[in-house]
Design a protein around this motif. Structure first.
Motif, mmCIF file in Angstrom:
data_model
loop_
_atom_site.group_PDB
_atom_site.id
_atom_site.type_symbol
_atom_site.label_atom_id
_atom_site.label_comp_id
_atom_site.label_asym_id
_atom_site.label_seq_id
_atom_site.Cartn_x
_atom_site.Cartn_y
_atom_site.Cartn_z
ATOM 1 N N LEU A 38 0.839 -1.214 0.000
ATOM 2 C CA LEU A 38 0.000 0.000 0.000
ATOM 3 C C LEU A 38 0.864 1.250 0.000
ATOM 4 O O LEU A 38 0.549 2.224 -0.685
ATOM 5 N N ASP A 39 1.949 1.256 0.800
ATOM 6 C CA ASP A 39 2.866 2.397 0.831
ATOM 7 C C ASP A 39 3.400 2.702 -0.570
ATOM 8 O O ASP A 39 3.567 3.858 -0.945
ATOM 9 N N LEU A 40 3.692 1.633 -1.321
ATOM 10 C CA LEU A 40 4.231 1.806 -2.681
ATOM 11 C C LEU A 40 3.167 2.226 -3.685
ATOM 12 O O LEU A 40 3.493 2.678 -4.777
ATOM 13 N N ALA A 95 0.390 2.969 -16.275
ATOM 14 C CA ALA A 95 1.603 2.446 -15.649
ATOM 15 C C ALA A 95 1.812 3.080 -14.282
ATOM 16 O O ALA A 95 1.466 4.243 -14.056
ATOM 17 N N TRP A 96 2.390 2.290 -13.375
ATOM 18 C CA TRP A 96 2.722 2.789 -12.037
ATOM 19 C C TRP A 96 3.701 3.940 -12.152
ATOM 20 O O TRP A 96 4.550 3.988 -13.045
ATOM 21 N N THR A 97 3.590 4.877 -11.250
ATOM 22 C CA THR A 97 4.497 6.012 -11.173
ATOM 23 C C THR A 97 4.905 6.218 -9.721
ATOM 24 O O THR A 97 4.148 5.869 -8.800
ATOM 25 N N THR A 98 6.073 6.776 -9.517
ATOM 26 C CA THR A 98 6.526 7.018 -8.148
ATOM 27 C C THR A 98 5.643 8.033 -7.427
ATOM 28 O O THR A 98 5.704 8.135 -6.199
ATOM 29 N N ASP A 99 4.804 8.751 -8.156
ATOM 30 C CA ASP A 99 3.841 9.649 -7.508
ATOM 31 C C ASP A 99 2.837 8.873 -6.660
ATOM 32 O O ASP A 99 2.190 9.439 -5.788
ATOM 33 N N TRP A 100 2.691 7.579 -6.920
ATOM 34 C CA TRP A 100 1.739 6.766 -6.173
ATOM 35 C C TRP A 100 2.281 6.326 -4.825
ATOM 36 O O TRP A 100 1.538 5.772 -4.011
ATOM 37 N N ILE A 101 3.559 6.535 -4.557
ATOM 38 C CA ILE A 101 4.106 6.221 -3.236
ATOM 39 C C ILE A 101 3.492 7.191 -2.239
ATOM 40 O O ILE A 101 3.512 8.405 -2.448
ATOM 41 N N PRO A 103 2.893 9.453 1.211
ATOM 42 C CA PRO A 103 3.811 10.221 2.061
ATOM 43 C C PRO A 103 4.431 9.347 3.160
ATOM 44 O O PRO A 103 5.612 9.473 3.470
ATOM 45 N N GLN A 104 3.635 8.421 3.730
ATOM 46 C CA GLN A 104 4.169 7.508 4.740
ATOM 47 C C GLN A 104 5.224 6.591 4.122
ATOM 48 O O GLN A 104 6.237 6.281 4.747
ATOM 49 N N GLY A 105 4.982 6.156 2.899
ATOM 50 C CA GLY A 105 5.944 5.317 2.203
ATOM 51 C C GLY A 105 7.245 6.047 1.946
ATOM 52 O O GLY A 105 8.336 5.480 2.110
ATOM 53 N N LYS A 108 9.109 6.177 5.195
ATOM 54 C CA LYS A 108 9.671 4.866 5.531
ATOM 55 C C LYS A 108 10.903 4.555 4.675
ATOM 56 O O LYS A 108 11.877 3.986 5.168
ATOM 57 N N LEU A 109 10.861 4.919 3.382
ATOM 58 C CA LEU A 109 12.027 4.717 2.519
ATOM 59 C C LEU A 109 13.219 5.501 3.052
ATOM 60 O O LEU A 109 14.332 4.985 3.136
ATOM 61 N N LEU A 110 12.991 6.753 3.410
ATOM 62 C CA LEU A 110 14.058 7.602 3.930
ATOM 63 C C LEU A 110 14.642 7.013 5.218
ATOM 64 O O LEU A 110 15.863 6.912 5.371
ATOM 65 N N ALA A 111 13.776 6.579 6.120
ATOM 66 C CA ALA A 111 14.242 5.983 7.376
ATOM 67 C C ALA A 111 15.012 4.687 7.133
ATOM 68 O O ALA A 111 15.913 4.349 7.893
#
Length: 177
Positions: A38-40, A95-101, A103-105, A108-111
């Protein structure tokens, strides 16, 4: 959260769909286990049919090697939660885009040590270039902008490999697509 029903009665279906969304929030990406599917933003829809749930996924890349593992993990989690039977369908357009990540995702990626992509502004187009110098990224460990790209590709095709010149730590960056 989305969710549709085909058949069945309203309140029962709504609670089953809501429960499925909650379960999907616990299914981790096999390549980056710090974020859920879901985060992604790869879960597009949960649809209730008379014969069970349909989970609609959009892979991050059409040839993503983790797609089968994600399908398996989604179905296993729903079955374990008593929400089966269920099936997965893949929707590759749009197509999937990184815009769909979410804010929580991104947080989490940064952490986790991966520099997340920034969202695109309305009308802005992200072009993936393989030979042009990439803009400086903030190191996810020390926030320094003194970073360099080591490789256009990291552990997976959707990430690039960087190094921080300040703290000397390597990190990955999700490419904006």
């Amino acid at each position: 959260m989305h969710g549709r029903t085909v058949g069945m009665c309203g309140a029962e279906v709504t609670s089953k769909i809501d429960a499925a969304w909650a379960v999907l929030a616990t299914v981790l990406d096999p390549e980056v286990p710090a974020v859920s599917v879901l985060d992604l933003g790869i879960v597009r829809d949960v649809i209730s049919h008379d014969d069970g749930l349909e989970i609609v996924l959009t892979p991050t890349y059409s040839g993503c090697p983790a797609t089968e593992a994600i399908e398996h993990d989604v179905l296993q989690a729903l079955e374990a939660a008593g929400l089966g039977p269920a099936r997965v369908s893949l929707r590759r357009a749009p197509a999937w885009t990184t815009d769909w990540i979410t804010p929580q995702g991104r947080a989490k990626l940064l952490a986790y040590g991966i520099a997340p992509p920034g969202p695109l502004q309305a009308g802005e187009v992200a072009v993936v270039r393989f030979m042009q110098r990439a803009p400086a990224l903030a190191c996810p460990r020390c926030a320094s902008l003194q970073t360099e790209r080591l490789s256009a590709f990291g552990a997976t095709a959707c990430k690039a490999l960087y190094r921080c010149l300040a703290c000397r730590e390597p990190f990955e960056h999700f490419k904006p697509i």
